[in-house]
Design a protein around this motif. Structure first.
Motif, mmCIF file in Angstrom:
data_model
loop_
_atom_site.group_PDB
_atom_site.id
_atom_site.type_symbol
_atom_site.label_atom_id
_atom_site.label_comp_id
_atom_site.label_asym_id
_atom_site.label_seq_id
_atom_site.Cartn_x
_atom_site.Cartn_y
_atom_site.Cartn_z
ATOM 1 N N TYR A 143 -84.901 -29.540 22.787
ATOM 2 C CA TYR A 143 -86.285 -29.235 23.142
ATOM 3 C C TYR A 143 -86.973 -30.427 23.795
ATOM 4 C CZ TYR A 143 -91.168 -27.829 22.700
ATOM 5 O OH TYR A 143 -92.478 -27.526 22.973
ATOM 6 N N PHE A 144 -86.742 -31.634 23.246
ATOM 7 C CA PHE A 144 -87.484 -32.806 23.703
ATOM 8 C C PHE A 144 -86.856 -33.523 24.893
ATOM 9 C CE2 PHE A 144 -89.022 -32.770 19.163
ATOM 10 C CZ PHE A 144 -90.321 -32.402 19.473
ATOM 11 N N HIS A 147 -88.720 -33.425 28.138
ATOM 12 C CA HIS A 147 -89.947 -34.225 28.121
ATOM 13 C C HIS A 147 -89.618 -35.686 28.408
ATOM 14 C CE1 HIS A 147 -91.462 -31.081 24.950
ATOM 15 N NE2 HIS A 147 -91.145 -30.535 26.099
ATOM 16 N N SER A 150 -88.925 -36.084 32.049
ATOM 17 C CA SER A 150 -90.195 -36.094 32.793
ATOM 18 C C SER A 150 -90.868 -37.449 32.693
ATOM 19 C CB SER A 150 -91.127 -34.998 32.254
ATOM 20 O OG SER A 150 -90.633 -33.724 32.544
ATOM 21 N N ALA A 249 -97.218 -23.623 23.281
ATOM 22 C CA ALA A 249 -96.996 -23.390 24.705
ATOM 23 C C ALA A 249 -98.213 -22.707 25.322
ATOM 24 C CB ALA A 249 -95.743 -22.523 24.909
ATOM 25 N N ARG A 253 -99.831 -27.047 29.905
ATOM 26 C CA ARG A 253 -99.743 -27.976 28.779
ATOM 27 C C ARG A 253 -99.066 -29.278 29.194
ATOM 28 N NH1 ARG A 253 -96.175 -28.460 23.418
ATOM 29 N NH2 ARG A 253 -97.602 -29.822 22.319
ATOM 30 N N GLU A 254 -99.604 -30.393 28.721
ATOM 31 C CA GLU A 254 -99.038 -31.713 28.990
ATOM 32 C C GLU A 254 -98.053 -32.051 27.881
ATOM 33 O OE1 GLU A 254 -97.505 -34.473 30.091
ATOM 34 O OE2 GLU A 254 -99.207 -34.464 31.487
ATOM 35 N N HIS A 255 -96.756 -31.977 28.171
ATOM 36 C CA HIS A 255 -95.734 -32.215 27.156
ATOM 37 C C HIS A 255 -95.419 -33.694 26.971
ATOM 38 C CE1 HIS A 255 -94.555 -28.044 26.324
ATOM 39 N NE2 HIS A 255 -94.747 -27.813 27.606
ATOM 40 N N PRO A 258 -99.207 -35.264 24.963
ATOM 41 C CA PRO A 258 -100.002 -34.115 24.523
ATOM 42 C C PRO A 258 -101.464 -34.454 24.237
ATOM 43 C CG PRO A 258 -97.880 -34.166 23.403
ATOM 44 C CD PRO A 258 -98.010 -35.468 24.130
ATOM 45 N N GLY A 376 -93.510 -28.744 18.321
ATOM 46 C CA GLY A 376 -93.182 -29.089 19.698
ATOM 47 C C GLY A 376 -94.174 -30.092 20.237
ATOM 48 N N SER A 377 -94.316 -31.230 19.542
ATOM 49 C CA SER A 377 -95.346 -32.244 19.850
ATOM 50 C C SER A 377 -96.725 -31.603 19.837
ATOM 51 C CB SER A 377 -95.098 -32.907 21.209
ATOM 52 O OG SER A 377 -93.852 -33.536 21.254
ATOM 53 N N GLN A 378 -96.974 -30.786 18.809
ATOM 54 C CA GLN A 378 -98.244 -30.062 18.764
ATOM 55 C C GLN A 378 -99.095 -30.418 17.547
ATOM 56 O OE1 GLN A 378 -95.462 -26.634 17.773
ATOM 57 N NE2 GLN A 378 -97.464 -25.647 17.622
#
Length: 391
Positions: A143-144, A147, A150, A249, A253-255, A258, A376-378
């Motif tokens: 998942y990460f 990110h 990026s 999500a 959204r800025e992953h 955040p 998810g970094s949330q």
């Protein structure tokens, strides 16, 4: 009602291992709890309430284990509250406990977080289908990893920075008797030669899966004075706490950085009176499960601007003795009992300002950050602790 000054009286951890087959879940918890009570110089009878946290029950396959663990937790006849915010839960749990003392609801609170991951499989527990969301099927690393890619693309970071973080944290962890991984001889070359798991994350840039627990005793000003008299050691002081959440999500959204993390950090610095964290914070225990998250979170927390985090890491400024020592305890890269990992960050920050960090003590540490994130970094939770009682 006026706010009460809140102190960290003591902390306790287990020895974190891949499999703690020598103890049950109850035994694992008591190992941390008994050490925290002893460190604080208090008995279970002195505790007014217990606040617990752990990651999803499916990580161990036992639903609501607090029900059968009430005795081991010291919760019989006392208020017991469970907190849950995914991987950030250890930090959120400590923040809730601190809030109860600050509000004057309780004088002494014991907060505990744990995970006995060896009894299930967190990798696949994290890969279950989420309604209305494209399934990952590759656990947290899968998942990460996008990110991280990026971040590298946006910041222009050289690819060896992730390996530098892994070397630093594992060498720090070798100084920590409670850490799961002790790798004092790890090198940049050995990390870069390790297996690629989720491009660009390599095996040695990845956190372990650990069994472990952490406990913290918090108290009001009077309790802090009593603890200091009993133990002869100074407490730490909670200067500010902060928690923020955002959806998993949504469009735009800025992953990489955040919004919830940025907002939580801004609130923390504001409430603690911090205007320049890079010069005013002496140590930081940041939740770094994959090595590249050190520079990413340094930016998200506002220590440096966008694209500048990796430069701080590459210059050695996050080493013990640098401008902002990050994870002197070894961090999540050295020990990762998921439900407890955030609380360990909070406890290790407190140990620094209390002068109880032993071989990895940051010289002259007066303020320290504890940080956790989850989902998810949330979900984000953090606290700033200090050696001096706030005015």
């Amino acid at each position: 009602m006026s706010a009460h000054r809140t102190a960290v009286l003591g902390t306790g951890q287990t020895h974190h291992r891949a499999k703690r087959t020598d103890v049950s879940m109850a035994g694992l918890i008591r190992e941390a709890v008994d050490r925290a009570l002893d460190d604080a110089g208090v008995a279970m009878a002195d505790i007014d309430a217990i606040i617990i946290g752990k990651a999803p029950d499916m990580f161990e396959g036992v639903m609501m284990p607090e029900l059968f663990l009430a005795d081991a937790l010291g919760a019989v006849g006392k208020p017991l509250l469970r907190v849950h915010t995914a991987g950030s839960v250890g930090g959120s749990t400590a923040a809730v406990a601190a809030a109860l003392v600050k509000a004057g609801v309780h004088r002494r609170v014991l907060t505990v977080a744990w995970e006995k991951q060896s009894e299930s499989n967190a990798m696949w527990a994290l890969s279950i289908p989420v309604p209305f969301t494209v399934p990952v099927g590759a656990g947290a690393g899968g998942y990460f990893a996008p990110h991280v890619r990026s971040y590298i693309r946006l910041s222009g970071a050289p690819t060896h920075v992730g390996a530098m973080v892994a070397v630093k944290d594992r060498r720090n962890g070798a100084l920590n008797p409670f850490a799961h991984l002790h790798q004092p001889d790890i090198t940049l070359e050995s990390v870069q030669a390790s297996q690629m798991l989720w491009d660009p994350i390599r095996f040695d840039e990845t956190c372990p899966s650990s069994d472990g627990a952490c406990a913290i005793v918090l108290g009001d000003e009077e309790a802090a004075a009593q603890s200091e008299t009993t133990t002869g050691r100074r407490p730490g002081w909670v200067l500010a706490t902060s928690m923020r959440t955002e959806p998993l999500a949504y469009a735009g959204r800025e992953h990489v950085s955040p919004q919830a993390g940025r907002d939580a950090a801004a609130a923390l610095w504001r409430d603690a009176g911090i205007t320049d964290p890079l010069t005013q914070v002496d140590a930081a225990e940041i939740y770094v499960p994959f090595s590249w998250f050190e520079p990413m979170w340094l930016e998200n927390l506002g220590f440096v601007g966008p694209g500048e985090g990796w430069k701080l890491t590459e210059a050695g400024e996050t080493e013990i003795g640098g401008r902002i020592p990050v994870n002197p305890s070894g961090g999540v890269l050295s020990s990762n009992p998921i439900g407890a990992s955030g609380m360990i960050r909070f406890a290790e920050a407190a140990k620094q300002v209390m002068g109880r960090a032993g071989d990895y003590q940051v010289d002259g540490a007066r303020t320290a950050l504890g940080h956790a994130y989850g989902g998810g970094s949330q979900y984000f939770s953090m606290w700033l602790v200090g050696a001096d009682k706030p005015a």
